[in-house]
Design a protein around this motif. Structure first.
Motif, mmCIF file in Angstrom:
data_model
loop_
_atom_site.group_PDB
_atom_site.id
_atom_site.type_symbol
_atom_site.label_atom_id
_atom_site.label_comp_id
_atom_site.label_asym_id
_atom_site.label_seq_id
_atom_site.Cartn_x
_atom_site.Cartn_y
_atom_site.Cartn_z
ATOM 1 N N MET A 69 0.803 -1.214 0.000
ATOM 2 C CA MET A 69 0.000 0.000 0.000
ATOM 3 C C MET A 69 0.842 1.273 0.000
ATOM 4 N N ILE A 70 1.961 1.265 0.711
ATOM 5 C CA ILE A 70 2.764 2.491 0.748
ATOM 6 C C ILE A 70 3.393 2.755 -0.625
ATOM 7 N N THR A 71 3.762 1.705 -1.333
ATOM 8 C CA THR A 71 4.289 1.882 -2.689
ATOM 9 C C THR A 71 3.202 2.369 -3.632
ATOM 10 N N THR A 72 2.009 1.761 -3.531
ATOM 11 C CA THR A 72 0.888 2.184 -4.367
ATOM 12 C C THR A 72 0.516 3.634 -4.091
ATOM 13 N N LEU A 73 0.540 4.027 -2.815
ATOM 14 C CA LEU A 73 0.212 5.402 -2.447
ATOM 15 C C LEU A 73 1.201 6.390 -3.069
ATOM 16 N N LEU A 74 2.494 6.085 -2.978
ATOM 17 C CA LEU A 74 3.506 6.974 -3.539
ATOM 18 C C LEU A 74 3.396 7.074 -5.060
ATOM 19 N N LEU A 75 3.233 5.928 -5.730
ATOM 20 C CA LEU A 75 3.155 5.937 -7.190
ATOM 21 C C LEU A 75 1.880 6.629 -7.667
ATOM 22 N N SER A 76 0.769 6.396 -6.976
ATOM 23 C CA SER A 76 -0.481 7.055 -7.360
ATOM 24 C C SER A 76 -0.370 8.562 -7.184
ATOM 25 N N GLY A 77 0.214 8.984 -6.052
ATOM 26 C CA GLY A 77 0.385 10.410 -5.814
ATOM 27 C C GLY A 77 1.277 11.065 -6.857
ATOM 28 N N LEU A 78 2.373 10.396 -7.209
ATOM 29 C CA LEU A 78 3.276 10.946 -8.222
ATOM 30 C C LEU A 78 2.596 11.043 -9.576
ATOM 31 N N TYR A 79 1.829 10.007 -9.934
ATOM 32 C CA TYR A 79 1.153 10.024 -11.225
ATOM 33 C C TYR A 79 0.102 11.127 -11.274
ATOM 34 N N MET A 80 -0.667 11.302 -10.203
ATOM 35 C CA MET A 80 -1.680 12.356 -10.184
ATOM 36 C C MET A 80 -1.034 13.738 -10.233
ATOM 37 N N TRP A 81 0.109 13.888 -9.557
ATOM 38 C CA TRP A 81 0.814 15.166 -9.599
ATOM 39 C C TRP A 81 1.364 15.429 -11.000
ATOM 40 N N TRP A 82 1.905 14.411 -11.630
ATOM 41 C CA TRP A 82 2.504 14.567 -12.952
ATOM 42 C C TRP A 82 1.446 14.899 -14.004
ATOM 43 N N THR A 83 0.280 14.271 -13.910
ATOM 44 C CA THR A 83 -0.781 14.493 -14.894
ATOM 45 C C THR A 83 -1.759 15.582 -14.465
ATOM 46 N N LYS A 84 -1.497 16.192 -13.311
ATOM 47 C CA LYS A 84 -2.336 17.295 -12.820
ATOM 48 C C LYS A 84 -3.800 16.887 -12.712
ATOM 49 N N VAL A 85 -4.036 15.778 -12.024
ATOM 50 C CA VAL A 85 -5.411 15.311 -11.805
ATOM 51 C C VAL A 85 -6.157 16.332 -10.939
ATOM 52 N N PRO A 86 -7.341 16.770 -11.363
ATOM 53 C CA PRO A 86 -8.088 17.736 -10.547
ATOM 54 C C PRO A 86 -8.633 17.090 -9.266
ATOM 55 N N ASP A 87 -8.733 17.874 -8.199
ATOM 56 C CA ASP A 87 -9.253 17.398 -6.912
ATOM 57 C C ASP A 87 -8.580 16.102 -6.472
ATOM 58 N N PRO A 88 -7.261 16.111 -6.239
ATOM 59 C CA PRO A 88 -6.566 14.878 -5.856
ATOM 60 C C PRO A 88 -7.061 14.286 -4.533
ATOM 61 N N PHE A 89 -7.720 15.094 -3.704
ATOM 62 C CA PHE A 89 -8.301 14.587 -2.461
ATOM 63 C C PHE A 89 -9.793 14.308 -2.593
ATOM 64 N N GLY A 90 -10.311 14.467 -3.790
ATOM 65 C CA GLY A 90 -11.728 14.223 -4.025
ATOM 66 C C GLY A 90 -12.575 15.425 -3.684
ATOM 67 N N HIS A 91 -13.688 15.566 -4.385
ATOM 68 C CA HIS A 91 -14.627 16.646 -4.084
ATOM 69 C C HIS A 91 -15.242 16.410 -2.710
ATOM 70 N N PRO A 92 -15.459 17.469 -1.936
ATOM 71 C CA PRO A 92 -16.026 17.278 -0.586
ATOM 72 C C PRO A 92 -17.301 16.450 -0.556
ATOM 73 N N SER A 93 -18.089 16.481 -1.627
ATOM 74 C CA SER A 93 -19.353 15.748 -1.638
ATOM 75 C C SER A 93 -19.173 14.234 -1.702
ATOM 76 N N VAL A 94 -17.978 13.774 -2.092
ATOM 77 C CA VAL A 94 -17.773 12.324 -2.218
ATOM 78 C C VAL A 94 -16.669 11.801 -1.302
ATOM 79 N N ARG A 95 -16.094 12.653 -0.482
ATOM 80 C CA ARG A 95 -14.988 12.190 0.354
ATOM 81 C C ARG A 95 -15.409 11.101 1.335
ATOM 82 N N HIS A 96 -16.618 11.210 1.883
ATOM 83 C CA HIS A 96 -17.070 10.170 2.810
ATOM 84 C C HIS A 96 -17.279 8.847 2.075
#
Length: 370
Positions: A69-96
């Motif tokens: 999981m820690i490897t997946t978390l790091l790679l996912s975060g890097l990929y989202m940062w590199w591709t500039k994924v919008p709302d990387p923490f999710g929209h407040p309406s769907v976070r729960h």
């Protein structure tokens, strides 16, 4: 122009149709090929998990989960940062919903990793194919979606297959079902409990994919993966620190360090390639590729542990796979317009059907409570 030059031109023109044919074949099957590679990654991850847990000093499932999981978390975060994924923490309406998806996913992953310690990979893999049917049932109960008669029949038939895989002695008598040349002896009680844990894991995974349906296109697929990986990392760390008698065990030698690293990389590759493949192709051909994981698992079972399932397990596994594949192929395939509008795909969308935008709309209107 000389005859030699004419010959070279003819060869060049002949090679163009051949190149176009290869390119056309690749473009037509690219999605299915990515799914096939992802299933190889998935089976490789499971084999690594089983090897680490059954190794010389044996790692606890929580430690294996932490490594992945820690490897997946790091790679996912890097990929989202590199591709500039919008709302990387999710929209407040769907976070729960994202958090709930992570809880269900974490419980399902732990049950899987626990069960592979006592079950051959092929058997543990077969149970995953119950997830689409259980998810369809859960969506009918909690989201008001239709649970068809064919899905019900497929689920009942698959249940018969599960009983055959378990082959309890009270029904089948005393059997020596696992064909093995070199495997740790597993007591019948341990085997039954592992199967029970696998079934619990199916419900955990079904809960995760039900919430994914609720989320729909309101969050990028990797945002969901990141929530899952974050909870897996934190949850496994807390468990290792708090639960007596577990704790971290340092890997022994370079081989275990390499395997732990590959576990995380393969886990991320499974998520990424499966998502990409399902975005490109959601046809029955792509769906069928997901069932090749059983073949990879059988290969690892034989090559590494010298294990082949016996008669009852083979019959039961075939029943489960056939019933769930039949159910999946009954689903109406999306047309080209629907596919062009689909921005994200989760790893079970080929089996579960299209992302339910209607469900997301119902949730937004407040008709579905958490």
């Amino acid at each position: 122009m000389s005859p030699a030059e004419v010959g070279r031109d003819d060869e060049r023109y002949d090679s163009i149709p051949a190149q176009n044919a290869w390119r056309t074949a690749w473009e037509s099957n690219k999605g299915a090929a990515l799914i096939l590679i992802s299933e190889a990654f998935g089976s490789s991850s499971d084999a690594i998990v089983r090897f680490l847990q059954q190794g010389g000093h044996g790692m606890h499932p929580f430690q294996v989960i932490f490594a992945r999981m820690i490897t997946t978390l790091l790679l996912s975060g890097l990929y989202m940062w590199w591709t500039k994924v919008p709302d990387p923490f999710g929209h407040p309406s769907v976070r729960h919903w994202l958090a709930l998806r992570a809880v269900f996913g974490f419980s399902g992953l732990f049950c899987l990793y626990y069960s592979v310690h006592y079950l051959p990979l092929a058997e543990a893999t077969v149970f995953r194919f119950l997830v689409p049917i259980v998810t369809a049932w859960a969506c009918s109960v909690f989201l008001g979606q239709t649970f068809t008669r064919k899905e019900l029949i497929a689920g009942l038939i698959a249940l018969v297959g599960v009983v055959m895989i378990a082959h309890p002695s009270s029904i089948f008598g005393s059997t020596d079902d696992i064909k093995t040349t070199d495997i740790e002896k597993v007591a019948p009680a341990q085997r039954i409990f592992a199967i029970f844990t696998s079934v619990l894991g199916v419900f955990g995974a079904a809960g995760a994919y039900t919430t994914i349906r609720v989320i729909g296109n309101r969050a990028h697929a990797l945002v969901s993966v990141s929530y899952f990986a974050m909870l897996g990392t934190v949850g496994s760390t807390v468990a290792l620190l708090v639960i007596p008698g577990i704790g971290f065990k340092m890997p022994h030698g370079a081989r275990e360090w390499v395997l732990l690293s590959l576990l995380g990389i393969f886990g991320f590759g499974l998520q990424f390639l499966l998502t990409a493949g399902l975005q490109l192709d959601r046809s029955s051909k792509a769906t069928s590729m997901m069932y090749t994981q059983v073949l990879f698992a059988l290969s690892f079972d034989w090559a590494i542990w010298g294990v082949l399932p016996g008669g009852w397990s083979l019959i039961g596994g075939a029943i489960v796979i056939a019933s769930t594949l039949w159910s999946a192929l009954q689903k109406t395939q999306p047309n080209a317009g629907q596919i062009s509008k689909a921005k994200e795909a989760d790893e079970e969308s080929a089996l579960l059907g299209e992302q339910q935008d209607g469900v997301a709309e119902v949730v937004r209107r407040g008709s579905v409570s958490a």
